[in-house]
Enzyme design. Structure first.
Site, mmCIF file in Angstrom:
data_model
loop_
_atom_site.group_PDB
_atom_site.id
_atom_site.type_symbol
_atom_site.label_atom_id
_atom_site.label_comp_id
_atom_site.label_asym_id
_atom_site.label_seq_id
_atom_site.Cartn_x
_atom_site.Cartn_y
_atom_site.Cartn_z
ATOM 1 N N HIS A 209 0.804 -1.183 0.070
ATOM 2 C CA HIS A 209 0.088 -0.112 -0.077
ATOM 3 C C HIS A 209 0.902 1.289 0.021
ATOM 4 O O HIS A 209 0.234 2.391 -0.059
ATOM 5 C CB HIS A 209 -0.899 0.197 1.419
ATOM 6 C CG HIS A 209 -0.489 0.234 2.370
ATOM 7 N ND1 HIS A 209 0.390 -0.556 3.051
ATOM 8 C CD2 HIS A 209 -0.397 1.510 3.244
ATOM 9 C CE1 HIS A 209 0.850 -0.218 4.129
ATOM 10 N NE2 HIS A 209 0.384 1.116 4.322
HETATM 11 C C1 UD1 Z 1 -2.492 4.859 6.754
HETATM 12 C C2 UD1 Z 1 -1.129 5.037 7.381
HETATM 13 C C3 UD1 Z 1 -0.071 4.128 7.258
HETATM 14 C C4 UD1 Z 1 -0.554 2.551 7.460
HETATM 15 C C5 UD1 Z 1 -1.881 2.261 6.884
HETATM 16 C C6 UD1 Z 1 -2.529 1.171 6.962
HETATM 17 C C7 UD1 Z 1 -0.607 7.510 7.622
HETATM 18 C C8 UD1 Z 1 0.150 8.579 7.148
HETATM 19 N N1 UD1 Z 1 -0.673 6.363 6.889
HETATM 20 O O1 UD1 Z 1 -2.227 4.819 5.212
HETATM 21 O O2 UD1 Z 1 1.184 4.395 7.882
HETATM 22 O O3 UD1 Z 1 0.147 1.577 7.323
HETATM 23 O O4 UD1 Z 1 -2.883 3.494 7.088
HETATM 24 O O5 UD1 Z 1 -3.650 0.871 6.532
HETATM 25 O O6 UD1 Z 1 -1.470 7.701 8.487
HETATM 26 N N2 UD1 Z 1 -9.857 4.506 2.874
HETATM 27 C C9 UD1 Z 1 -10.933 4.066 2.686
HETATM 28 N N3 UD1 Z 1 -11.547 3.261 3.950
HETATM 29 C C10 UD1 Z 1 -10.911 3.326 5.273
HETATM 30 C C11 UD1 Z 1 -9.708 4.232 5.276
HETATM 31 C C12 UD1 Z 1 -9.141 4.778 4.131
HETATM 32 O O7 UD1 Z 1 -11.458 3.562 1.780
HETATM 33 O O8 UD1 Z 1 -11.391 2.870 6.094
HETATM 34 C C13 UD1 Z 1 -9.205 4.887 1.604
HETATM 35 C C14 UD1 Z 1 -8.938 6.462 1.743
HETATM 36 O O9 UD1 Z 1 -9.988 7.216 1.386
HETATM 37 C C15 UD1 Z 1 -7.687 6.920 1.191
HETATM 38 C C16 UD1 Z 1 -6.811 5.637 1.027
HETATM 39 O O10 UD1 Z 1 -7.869 4.555 1.533
HETATM 40 O O11 UD1 Z 1 -8.114 7.320 -0.375
HETATM 41 C C17 UD1 Z 1 -5.891 5.821 1.813
HETATM 42 O O12 UD1 Z 1 -6.320 6.274 3.408
HETATM 43 P P1 UD1 Z 1 -5.370 6.890 4.339
HETATM 44 O O13 UD1 Z 1 -5.864 6.842 5.747
HETATM 45 O O14 UD1 Z 1 -4.946 8.266 3.893
HETATM 46 O O15 UD1 Z 1 -3.963 6.390 4.277
HETATM 47 P P2 UD1 Z 1 -3.282 4.889 4.229
HETATM 48 O O16 UD1 Z 1 -2.875 4.794 2.819
HETATM 49 O O17 UD1 Z 1 -4.531 3.853 4.456
#
Ligand code: UD1
Length: 362
Positions: A209
């Site tokens: 990811h």
């Molecule tokens: C975050 C953490 C990372 C961790 C990862 C595990 C930061 C900087 N990064 O990254 O350290 O390893 O989580 O999962 O905090 N999304 C969903 N549903 C959710 C959550 C997120 O669809 O429940 C989507 C968001 O809309 C976004 C993407 O996933 O488009 C990324 O989510 P985000 O929380 O921004 O960061 P991660 O890449 O998950």
């Protein structure tokens, strides 16, 4: 009685807070500590959040800030604004943050600016890679934390190098491993186990990811092709993070042995991780679990903030160049992957140590 805010926001936080909460609950009779669980809402799907609360027996959060998705700055700002309102209405005696996600940094800044001390669980680890948001989160959080609960001698040394005093550092081990050990017997196969005819040590487990590996269609596609080709026809089980899923929608050809599945709940992911022939990942936490499970782990990154998983454990960093993938798989197939052992203090008792220290320092 001292009130501790326990902050959790994203998936890798939940397994880290569970043992701390259990330990504080077990010391209730001492009448020294109480807590307020604050979910920032950075992760909000059942698959990224709710399932973990249920399986790990984490109580319902006292407060959910419900910040949801956004850019790094948007998430940071939204968490700070909401958490500040909570603290202004009712301050706590300490803010306890875990790991390196955006919620960790945002809440640490907010609390410390209101003169509420901050304790950072997993403080002191460093990858040295400033292109990763997590590294910025670690640096900022550690720069303003009052107490550090550390997982390794490497973390202790990093903190001392920047002038943190010995009495602020508590080398307690790894709460994520507390959860792994505590749930080991309860881990169960996911519902697709039989459908895919999976058998122990006869498939690979993949997680990806990091923006560097997944944000470009061409990079992601080349990685997946090379991994699946190197797996010699064995199934490669790939629970897809939402960030990766968005890009994968546009990848035209998916290798036949790549099994795309939804993000897995903790107990099912744990079962897959324990029984796999090897893990291929760009996550940090997954490398720690592989080390404790004694499972070979190939990390598709150039650096790690958890060098003990390489020096002591089963992890190898092979970088992000796809040319290195085939030879790593060959080593696994030949049975010559290093065996590894378990780092000091990763013994399942870290949450309890943290709770006892909190009783003393508050
Ligand atoms: C975050 C953490 C990372 C961790 C990862 C595990 C930061 C900087 N990064 O990254 O350290 O390893 O989580 O999962 O905090 N999304 C969903 N549903 C959710 C959550 C997120 O669809 O429940 C989507 C968001 O809309 C976004 C993407 O996933 O488009 C990324 O989510 P985000 O929380 O921004 O960061 P991660 O890449 O998950």
């Amino acid at each position: 009685m001292a009130l501790v805010d326990i902050i959790a926001g994203a998936r890798p936080n939940f397994m880290k807070i569970a043992p701390i909460i259990k330990a504080i609950d077990s010391l209730k009779a001492n009448n020294k500590l109480t807590y307020r669980l604050i979910h920032t809402g950075q992760h909000y799907d059942a698959k990224m959040s709710g399932d973990f609360f249920e399986q790990l027996g984490i109580p319902k959060p006292s407060i959910n800030l419900e910040v949801g998705s956004g850019t790094q700055a948007e998430q940071t700002a939204a968490i700070m604004i909401s958490y500040e309102k909570v603290l202004l209405k009712s301050a706590s005696d300490l803010c306890l943050v875990v790991g390196d996600v955006t919620s960790t940094m945002a809440c640490a800044i907010t609390a410390q600016k209101l003169c509420i001390p901050v304790a950072h669980v997993e403080g002191g680890i460093r990858s040295g890679d400033w292109t990763m948001p997590e590294e910025i989160n670690r640096l900022v959080t550690d720069a303003i934390s009052s107490f550090f609960f550390t997982t390794s001698a490497f973390a202790n040394a990093n903190l001392k190098k920047v002038g943190v005093r010995q009495e602020q550092i508590f080398f307690v081990g790894n709460t994520m491993i507390d959860t792994l050990m505590e749930t080991s017997e309860r881990m169960t196969p996911p519902d697709f186990w039989e459908m895919l005819s999976l058998e122990p040590k006869n498939y690979f487990l993949l997680t990806l990811h990091r923006p560097h590996n997944v944000d470009e269609i061409s990079t992601l596609s080349a990685l997946l092709n090379k991994i699946c080709e190197s797996a010699r026809g064995k199934n490669v089980v790939f629970p897809i993070h939402p960030r990766t899923a968005k890009v994968l929608d546009n990848v035209s050809s998916i290798p036949d042995n790549l099994c795309l599945v939804e993000p897995q709940p903790y107990l099912q992911f744990g079962y897959l991780a324990k029984n796999t022939k090897a893990v291929i990942t760009d996550s940090g936490g997954v490398t720690e679990e592989a080390t404790v499970n004694g499972v070979p782990c190939i990390t598709l990154r150039d650096s790690t903030e958890r060098p003990e998983t390489v020096e002591i454990g089963t992890n190898e960093l092979i970088g992000t160049n796809i040319k290195n993938i085939k030879s790593a798989f060959e080593l696994i197939f030949s049975g010559h992957w290093k065996k590894g052992s378990i780092p000091e203090m990763w013994d399942g008792k870290t949450g309890y140590r943290i709770a006892r220290i909190l009783e003393t320092i508050l």
